[in-house]
Design an enzyme around this catalytic site. Structure first.
Site, PDB file in Angstrom:
ATOM      1  CB  SER A  54     -40.711-139.751 -38.283  1.00 42.24           C
ATOM      2  OG  SER A  54     -42.456-139.433 -37.927  1.00 42.24           O
ATOM      3  CE  LYS A 178     -41.072-132.576 -39.847  1.00 44.81           C
ATOM      4  NZ  LYS A 178     -40.122-134.001 -39.004  1.00 44.81           N
TER       5      LYS A 178
END
Length: 318
Positions: A54, A178
């Protein structure tokens, strides 16, 4: 034998872009600076990288750009004396076949793992059973091991529950997760669950604020943007809380460092990817302040960095 990512501090690297050329509709990817930053991190003790997650704006790059960037980072690390340095490649798509295409490309250029974002286009309409089926389909066919990536902020609030991790952790090609959210309880539940083989499934947080609290309870570490420009401090904090047994001296130093890291993380919370680019430019002297690609092109406001001078000074002295 499926390879498990080593514990530690990983950096979700921003993608570096060249200054926008006259007449161009968007800035070109700066592969050379990307590789230079990767080597900087490796030399300063960071245990691995996430490229094109991201923070890396993978959704703003073409397939060719993604491949060239990953390949350039691997070649740069090899040339600098860091062969086989750990790299997770981001996978940020919703279609199973497209995810497998990204994973194959990542394997072809030398990445060891794929960090696969939960398919959140439909947000909460996706059931936990649906997530299990989706990740199982990807893992069954992926040419490299994958980690589950849950970031509700970019997936319409979709959250992977602890019992879903427990089920997916049994898949031999799913080797970790994650969690980029503030639910520390979920981190601790998954990192301590008796239903999970923790030698073969690593739990990482996306927030350095949570490093101490979760690693004490046997999480593997963090994938943390602050470490992109203060790598030594974040790595030192990890080393302290990862000690076993955890002695009084380590706890005392860790308290000090966790406070400083948590305060500095507030800067990133405020300014996001633009703040990370600003920090790398000012601390590591890499990149530029012209921003990247729309809609994230630009920089933080004038004077904003200076407002955090005392916090950054404390980090520099750590």
């Amino acid at each position: 034998m499926v390879r498990i990512p080593p514990p530690g501090v990983y950096v979700p690297s921003p993608t570096f872009f060249k200054p926008l050329s006259a007449g161009a509709h968007q800035a070109e990817v700066d592969v050379a600076t990307q590789a230079e930053h990767s080597v900087f991190l490796a030399k300063n003790g960071v245990h691995g990288l996430v490229i094109l997650g991201s923070t890396g704006e993978a959704v703003h790059l073409s397939r060719t750009e993604r491949r060239d960037l990953l390949s350039g980072v691997r070649k740069g690390l090899d040339a600098a004396g860091f062969p086989d340095y750990p790299i997770m490649a981001g996978v940020l798509v919703n279609a199973v076949d497209e995810a497998l295409e990204w994973l194959q490309d990542s394997k072809d250029v030398g990445c060891q793992w794929g960090l696969v974002l939960a398919p959140g286009y439909f947000g909460g309409a996706a059931s936990q059973q649906g997530l299990i089926e989706w990740y199982t389909a990807v893992a069954d066919k992926s040419p490299i091991p994958i980690l589950i990536y849950n970031y509700p902020g970019v997936t319409n609030g979709l959250t992977v529950l602890p019992e879903t991790y427990e089920k997916l952790a049994k898949h031999p090609n799913i080797v970790g997760c994650k969690m980029s959210h503030g639910n520390v309880s979920y981190h601790v539940q998954v990192s301590t669950s008796p239903e999970i083989d923790h030698d073969n499934f690593r739990v990482f947080s996306g927030f350095g604020q949570q490093l101490g609290p979760i690693v004490v309870f046997d999480a593997a570490g963090v994938i943390d943007g602050l470490a992109s420009f203060f790598p030594k401090t974040v790595v030192r904090l990890f080393e302290l809380v990862n000690k076993r047994p955890l002695d009084d001296a380590a706890i005392k130093e860790a308290r000090t460092l966790q406070y400083r890291v948590s305060r500095a993380e507030d800067f990133i919370g405020q300014w996001g990817i633009l703040g990370i680019r600003e920090g790398i430019y000012r601390i590591a002297s890499l990149g530029n302040l012209e921003g990247g690609r729309a809609p994230l092109r630009g920089k933080i406001p004038e004077g904003a960095w200076e407002e955090w001078a005392n916090v950054m000074k404390a980090m520099s002295e750590s």
